[in-house]
Design an enzyme around this catalytic site. Structure first.
Site: not given
Length: 449
Positions: A240, A353
């Protein structure tokens, strides 16, 4: 039945047969020795019979003894011989010479335990009284019915013992071999692709080592099912993630072919997508490497203070563009043995992050602490939206994306924390996430020196 059943069954049966034969032989030899070595009976019953006969003979003479014998109960083993000095019985019965000789020897030796008496009648005649062994008495002179044949009785007893031992051996062999048969059937089902096959339900009534083996087998099957499902999910997620940039690149190529004047924009798009693909493949390779055995790789001494400062130089340069910065505090110098590249990537992913999800102008705090037990703790605290409590563990799965209800843009491939967790665990450490009470996310990394 399998070969194990027959091995157990035959082994137990032979054991029972040998033990039975040895015990039976010992009993037979003991009884045979008792009947051949002793010529007369000398137990309490024989002593009583001899005593009664001796009283009748001593006080009533020969006629009293004969009258007693006429009223004697007709039963086997009630025979008492009354032998005179010439070796003849009072009523003409045959006298076994071996029994008589042993009775005489017992009288000479003064054996008080022997059931033998010497009696003088009122007429002055001497007699020796004793009860001979049944086997030594001629059949026509025995009292009562003859004893049953020994061989058929022994044969019947042996057959009963043999049949019982076979039943027990068969039941015990089935009891031991059945769990192994269940394990074999379940392993075949697993090999055929039935990953939900388990053996514990078939062994629910057992509480022994076989049941523990079944539990371990099911644990292995569950682990195998988890790994295979994770592998399938990983392939699905990788496909994907690769499909989107490849589709955009094909679109850019088609646009350049149809509109040559937009060639430069198309090439720029292809370049960005190529960089994303390169980054994605690099993260996938790192994740794959972390899932293999790294015990043979060379380790080095890594200064965590220097490693974090090196990372912050690059991160702070990028954070300045949005008015943020990363603040580092440490109370000690700390170092570990490990792989520099993996630790660098793990800490960099966590810190980047934190900067990515912190609001503009907010700083990110990084701290390093070392206690007296050489436990090193690294904390990264941002001031972003945090993570829902129900998803604090799920974010460590590859390609997982946090469900957000606000408009914060989600970028990346969902591999950063997955790589960080596995890299820290390779260094015998652990990573935990928690939401700060005043907002933001706290990532805690624990390592042992």
């Amino acid at each position: 039945m399998g070969r194990l059943f027959w091995k157990i069954f035959i082994g137990l049966s032979l054991t029972f047969l040998i033990v039975s034969a040895v015990i039976g032989g010992m009993v037979y030899l003991h009884e045979h020795s008792a009947k051949t070595d002793e010529g007369f009976m000398h137990d309490k019953r024989a002593d009583f019979l001899v005593g009664v006969t001796a009283n009748a003979l001593e006080y009533g003479g020969e006629d009293g003894a004969k009258a007693l014998f006429k009223q004697w109960p007709e039963r086997r083993g009630a025979t008492v011989l009354v032998v005179d000095a010439d070796g003849n019985d009072l009523i003409g019965r045959a006298v076994p010479q071996g029994s008589l000789a042993e009775a005489v020897d017992a009288l000479v030796e003064g054996d008080q335990a022997a059931s033998v008496r010497k009696v003088k009648t009122p007429a002055g005649n001497d007699y020796i009284l004793f009860s001979p062994m049944t086997a030594d008495v001629p059949p026509h002179l025995r009292k009562g019915p003859p004893p049953p044949p020994i061989f058929p009785v022994l044969l019947l007893q042996a057959f009963g013992a043999l049949f019982t031992s076979f039943l027990f051996s068969a039941g015990f062999a089935v009891y031991l071999s059945r769990p192994i048969r269940y394990l074999r059937q379940t392993s075949r089902r697993l090999a055929e692709g039935h990953l939900d096959a388990r053996v514990t339900p078939l062994l629910a009534k057992r509480n022994d080592e076989m049941a523990e083996l079944g539990q371990d087998f099911d644990f292995m099957a569950t682990r195998l099912q988890t790994l295979l499902n994770a592998q399938r999910q990983l392939l699905h997620d990788v496909s994907h993630e690769l499909r989107s940039p490849v589709a955009r690149m094909r679109l850019a190529v088609g646009l350049a072919q149809q509109q040559p004047e937009k060639l430069e924009a198309a090439l720029s798009r292809i370049e960005r997508e190529t960089e994303r693909l390169d980054e994605l493949l690099g993260q996938i390779l790192t994740l794959s490497r972390l899932q293999t055995d790294m015990s043979q790789e060379v380790k080095e001494t890594i200064s965590l203070n220097e490693l974090i400062e090196d990372i912050l130089q690059d991160v702070n340069f990028e954070a300045q563009a949005v008015g943020s910065k990363v603040i580092f505090k440490s109370n000690a110098e700390a170092s570990v043995e490990g792989h520099y590249e993996l630790l660098h990537r793990a800490l960099e992913n966590v810190i980047r992050n934190a900067v990515k999800y912190s609001p503009e102008g907010e700083s990110v705090e990084v701290s390093l602490d070392k206690n007296d037990h050489n436990l090193i703790t690294i904390q990264v605290h941002d001031h972003g939206p945090g993570i829902p409590e129900t998803e604090l563990e799920a974010v460590f799965e590859p390609f997982y994306r946090v469900t957000r209800q606000h408009k914060t843009e989600i970028t990346g491939h969902g591999l950063g924390l997955a790589i960080a967790k596995r890299a820290i665990e390779k260094h015998k450490g652990q990573v935990t996430l928690s939401n700060a009470s005043q907002g933001g996310l706290i990532v805690k990394i624990s390592l042992h020196k």
